[in-house]
Scaffold this motif. Structure first.
Motif, PDB file in Angstrom:
ATOM      1  N   ASP A  34       0.810  -1.225   0.000  1.00 43.24           N
ATOM      2  CA  ASP A  34       0.000   0.000   0.000  1.00 43.24           C
ATOM      3  C   ASP A  34       0.839   1.269   0.000  1.00 43.24           C
ATOM      4  O   ASP A  34       0.349   2.336  -0.365  1.00 43.24           O
ATOM      5  CB  ASP A  34      -0.940   0.018   1.208  1.00 43.24           C
ATOM      6  N   SER A  35       2.103   1.180   0.395  1.00 32.80           N
ATOM      7  CA  SER A  35       2.938   2.380   0.449  1.00 32.80           C
ATOM      8  C   SER A  35       3.651   2.650  -0.884  1.00 32.80           C
ATOM      9  O   SER A  35       4.227   3.714  -1.063  1.00 32.80           O
ATOM     10  CB  SER A  35       3.984   2.247   1.567  1.00 32.80           C
ATOM     11  N   ALA A  36       3.596   1.695  -1.796  1.00 34.00           N
ATOM     12  CA  ALA A  36       4.259   1.867  -3.097  1.00 34.00           C
ATOM     13  C   ALA A  36       3.357   2.653  -4.042  1.00 34.00           C
ATOM     14  O   ALA A  36       2.188   2.905  -3.761  1.00 34.00           O
ATOM     15  CB  ALA A  36       4.602   0.502  -3.685  1.00 34.00           C
ATOM     16  N   ARG A  37       3.920   3.011  -5.190  1.00 30.60           N
ATOM     17  CA  ARG A  37       3.155   3.729  -6.206  1.00 30.60           C
ATOM     18  C   ARG A  37       3.407   3.064  -7.554  1.00 30.60           C
ATOM     19  O   ARG A  37       4.459   2.491  -7.797  1.00 30.60           O
ATOM     20  CB  ARG A  37       3.584   5.189  -6.264  1.00 30.60           C
ATOM     21  N   GLY A  38       2.399   3.165  -8.426  1.00 27.89           N
ATOM     22  CA  GLY A  38       2.554   2.642  -9.782  1.00 27.89           C
ATOM     23  C   GLY A  38       2.674   1.134  -9.809  1.00 27.89           C
ATOM     24  O   GLY A  38       2.256   0.434  -8.901  1.00 27.89           O
ATOM     25  N   GLY A  39       3.255   0.648 -10.878  1.00 29.13           N
ATOM     26  CA  GLY A  39       3.481  -0.787 -11.022  1.00 29.13           C
ATOM     27  C   GLY A  39       2.388  -1.469 -11.810  1.00 29.13           C
ATOM     28  O   GLY A  39       1.267  -0.996 -11.900  1.00 29.13           O
ATOM     29  N   ASP A  40       2.761  -2.607 -12.371  1.00 27.47           N
ATOM     30  CA  ASP A  40       1.780  -3.367 -13.129  1.00 27.47           C
ATOM     31  C   ASP A  40       0.931  -4.209 -12.173  1.00 27.47           C
ATOM     32  O   ASP A  40       1.153  -4.227 -10.970  1.00 27.47           O
ATOM     33  CB  ASP A  40       2.469  -4.249 -14.175  1.00 27.47           C
ATOM     34  N   ILE A  41      -0.052  -4.878 -12.727  1.00 27.71           N
ATOM     35  CA  ILE A  41      -0.939  -5.736 -11.952  1.00 27.71           C
ATOM     36  C   ILE A  41      -0.523  -7.174 -12.227  1.00 27.71           C
ATOM     37  O   ILE A  41      -0.609  -7.648 -13.362  1.00 27.71           O
ATOM     38  CB  ILE A  41      -2.414  -5.493 -12.341  1.00 27.71           C
ATOM     39  N   ASP A  42      -0.039  -7.858 -11.190  1.00 34.41           N
ATOM     40  CA  ASP A  42       0.403  -9.249 -11.306  1.00 34.41           C
ATOM     41  C   ASP A  42      -0.684 -10.149 -10.745  1.00 34.41           C
ATOM     42  O   ASP A  42      -1.030 -10.047  -9.556  1.00 34.41           O
ATOM     43  CB  ASP A  42       1.708  -9.468 -10.535  1.00 34.41           C
ATOM     44  N   LEU A  43      -1.206 -11.026 -11.600  1.00 30.74           N
ATOM     45  CA  LEU A  43      -2.293 -11.910 -11.200  1.00 30.74           C
ATOM     46  C   LEU A  43      -1.871 -13.367 -11.312  1.00 30.74           C
ATOM     47  O   LEU A  43      -1.248 -13.774 -12.294  1.00 30.74           O
ATOM     48  CB  LEU A  43      -3.518 -11.672 -12.079  1.00 30.74           C
ATOM     49  N   PHE A  44      -2.237 -14.127 -10.305  1.00 35.20           N
ATOM     50  CA  PHE A  44      -2.022 -15.571 -10.298  1.00 35.20           C
ATOM     51  C   PHE A  44      -3.392 -16.213 -10.454  1.00 35.20           C
ATOM     52  O   PHE A  44      -4.262 -16.064  -9.590  1.00 35.20           O
ATOM     53  CB  PHE A  44      -1.366 -15.996  -8.982  1.00 35.20           C
ATOM     54  N   VAL A  45      -3.595 -16.898 -11.572  1.00 30.15           N
ATOM     55  CA  VAL A  45      -4.887 -17.512 -11.875  1.00 30.15           C
ATOM     56  C   VAL A  45      -4.714 -19.020 -11.830  1.00 30.15           C
ATOM     57  O   VAL A  45      -3.881 -19.584 -12.537  1.00 30.15           O
ATOM     58  CB  VAL A  45      -5.404 -17.056 -13.257  1.00 30.15           C
ATOM     59  N   GLU A  46      -5.526 -19.659 -10.979  1.00 25.81           N
ATOM     60  CA  GLU A  46      -5.448 -21.103 -10.795  1.00 25.81           C
ATOM     61  C   GLU A  46      -6.742 -21.751 -11.266  1.00 25.81           C
ATOM     62  O   GLU A  46      -7.832 -21.282 -10.927  1.00 25.81           O
ATOM     63  CB  GLU A  46      -5.262 -21.405  -9.301  1.00 25.81           C
ATOM     64  N   VAL A  47      -6.605 -22.804 -12.057  1.00 25.26           N
ATOM     65  CA  VAL A  47      -7.764 -23.569 -12.508  1.00 25.26           C
ATOM     66  C   VAL A  47      -7.575 -25.025 -12.108  1.00 25.26           C
ATOM     67  O   VAL A  47      -6.445 -25.499 -11.969  1.00 25.26           O
ATOM     68  CB  VAL A  47      -7.989 -23.445 -14.033  1.00 25.26           C
ATOM     69  N   ASP A  48      -8.684 -25.730 -11.925  1.00 25.44           N
ATOM     70  CA  ASP A  48      -8.589 -27.107 -11.459  1.00 25.44           C
ATOM     71  C   ASP A  48      -8.662 -28.136 -12.582  1.00 25.44           C
ATOM     72  O   ASP A  48      -8.645 -29.327 -12.330  1.00 25.44           O
ATOM     73  CB  ASP A  48      -9.664 -27.386 -10.405  1.00 25.44           C
ATOM     74  N   ALA A  49      -8.727 -27.684 -13.818  1.00 25.70           N
ATOM     75  CA  ALA A  49      -8.773 -28.589 -14.971  1.00 25.70           C
ATOM     76  C   ALA A  49      -7.600 -28.292 -15.901  1.00 25.70           C
ATOM     77  O   ALA A  49      -7.101 -27.160 -15.937  1.00 25.70           O
ATOM     78  CB  ALA A  49     -10.089 -28.413 -15.715  1.00 25.70           C
ATOM     79  N   PRO A  50      -7.160 -29.271 -16.653  1.00 29.81           N
ATOM     80  CA  PRO A  50      -6.079 -29.020 -17.615  1.00 29.81           C
ATOM     81  C   PRO A  50      -6.463 -27.926 -18.608  1.00 29.81           C
ATOM     82  O   PRO A  50      -7.638 -27.749 -18.934  1.00 29.81           O
ATOM     83  CB  PRO A  50      -5.926 -30.369 -18.335  1.00 29.81           C
ATOM     84  N   VAL A  51      -5.460 -27.200 -19.067  1.00 27.76           N
ATOM     85  CA  VAL A  51      -5.666 -26.071 -19.972  1.00 27.76           C
ATOM     86  C   VAL A  51      -4.947 -26.331 -21.283  1.00 27.76           C
ATOM     87  O   VAL A  51      -3.761 -26.663 -21.289  1.00 27.76           O
ATOM     88  CB  VAL A  51      -5.122 -24.769 -19.329  1.00 27.76           C
ATOM     89  N   GLU A  52      -5.682 -26.204 -22.377  1.00 27.04           N
ATOM     90  CA  GLU A  52      -5.055 -26.270 -23.695  1.00 27.04           C
ATOM     91  C   GLU A  52      -4.596 -24.859 -24.062  1.00 27.04           C
ATOM     92  O   GLU A  52      -5.285 -23.889 -23.750  1.00 27.04           O
ATOM     93  CB  GLU A  52      -6.059 -26.752 -24.746  1.00 27.04           C
ATOM     94  N   HIS A  53      -3.478 -24.751 -24.680  1.00 31.15           N
ATOM     95  CA  HIS A  53      -2.944 -23.469 -25.148  1.00 31.15           C
ATOM     96  C   HIS A  53      -2.831 -22.436 -24.011  1.00 31.15           C
ATOM     97  O   HIS A  53      -3.429 -21.370 -24.065  1.00 31.15           O
ATOM     98  CB  HIS A  53      -3.797 -22.899 -26.282  1.00 31.15           C
ATOM     99  N   PRO A  54      -2.058 -22.750 -22.967  1.00 30.47           N
ATOM    100  CA  PRO A  54      -1.960 -21.850 -21.809  1.00 30.47           C
ATOM    101  C   PRO A  54      -1.404 -20.468 -22.138  1.00 30.47           C
ATOM    102  O   PRO A  54      -1.857 -19.473 -21.551  1.00 30.47           O
ATOM    103  CB  PRO A  54      -1.062 -22.601 -20.836  1.00 30.47           C
ATOM    104  N   ALA A  55      -0.456 -20.379 -23.059  1.00 30.98           N
ATOM    105  CA  ALA A  55       0.101 -19.059 -23.404  1.00 30.98           C
ATOM    106  C   ALA A  55      -0.967 -18.173 -24.034  1.00 30.98           C
ATOM    107  O   ALA A  55      -1.057 -16.974 -23.715  1.00 30.98           O
ATOM    108  CB  ALA A  55       1.295 -19.215 -24.343  1.00 30.98           C
ATOM    109  N   GLN A  56      -1.778 -18.748 -24.899  1.00 31.22           N
ATOM    110  CA  GLN A  56      -2.850 -17.977 -25.526  1.00 31.22           C
ATOM    111  C   GLN A  56      -3.887 -17.546 -24.493  1.00 31.22           C
ATOM    112  O   GLN A  56      -4.372 -16.412 -24.531  1.00 31.22           O
ATOM    113  CB  GLN A  56      -3.525 -18.788 -26.635  1.00 31.22           C
ATOM    114  N   LEU A  57      -4.213 -18.441 -23.581  1.00 36.41           N
ATOM    115  CA  LEU A  57      -5.183 -18.115 -22.536  1.00 36.41           C
ATOM    116  C   LEU A  57      -4.672 -16.985 -21.651  1.00 36.41           C
ATOM    117  O   LEU A  57      -5.394 -16.028 -21.366  1.00 36.41           O
ATOM    118  CB  LEU A  57      -5.487 -19.357 -21.699  1.00 36.41           C
ATOM    119  N   ALA A  58      -3.427 -17.077 -21.207  1.00 36.56           N
ATOM    120  CA  ALA A  58      -2.852 -16.036 -20.349  1.00 36.56           C
ATOM    121  C   ALA A  58      -2.804 -14.700 -21.085  1.00 36.56           C
ATOM    122  O   ALA A  58      -3.124 -13.655 -20.502  1.00 36.56           O
ATOM    123  CB  ALA A  58      -1.460 -16.445 -19.876  1.00 36.56           C
ATOM    124  N   ALA A  59      -2.436 -14.724 -22.352  1.00 40.45           N
ATOM    125  CA  ALA A  59      -2.378 -13.485 -23.136  1.00 40.45           C
ATOM    126  C   ALA A  59      -3.768 -12.883 -23.313  1.00 40.45           C
ATOM    127  O   ALA A  59      -3.962 -11.668 -23.193  1.00 40.45           O
ATOM    128  CB  ALA A  59      -1.742 -13.756 -24.498  1.00 40.45           C
TER     129      ALA A  59
END
Length: 99
Positions: A34-59
């Motif tokens: 909370d004391s910092a300023r700016g910066g990008d938004i880093d998100l960790f997304v977890e799914v419980d099923a296998p993912v096809e084409h993970p790079a495309q999904l993340a993008a």
């Protein structure tokens, strides 16, 4: 956490729209300070099923959320049963805060 309630809701909604209710999303990185300023938004997304084409999904998720955040850079780190785990996954899982 340097996200508004509205931003958190928007992110959760976009992730749910893309991946369904079985997904979770956590904020990690500099936006937790909370004391910092700016910066990008880093998100960790977890799914419980296998993912096809993970790079495309993340993008795709990154772009959708970035547009909703008026151009703020968004990084999406994806975790699924069929993906290899790295140290960053463990850190994000342990230190991240659920949205």
């Amino acid at each position: 956490m340097r996200l508004t309630d509205s931003q958190r809701h928007t992110i959760r909604q976009l992730v749910t729209d893309e991946l369904g209710l079985g997904s979770t999303v956590k904020l990690f990185g500099s936006r937790l300070d909370d004391s910092a300023r700016g910066g990008d938004i880093d998100l960790f997304v977890e799914v419980d099923a296998p993912v096809e084409h993970p790079a495309q999904l993340a993008a795709r998720l990154s772009v959708r959320i970035m547009r909703a955040m008026h151009g703020r850079k968004v990084d999406v780190l994806l975790s699924a049963p069929n993906l290899n785990e790295q140290t960053i996954h463990k850190l994000a899982r342990e230190q991240g805060e659920c949205l």
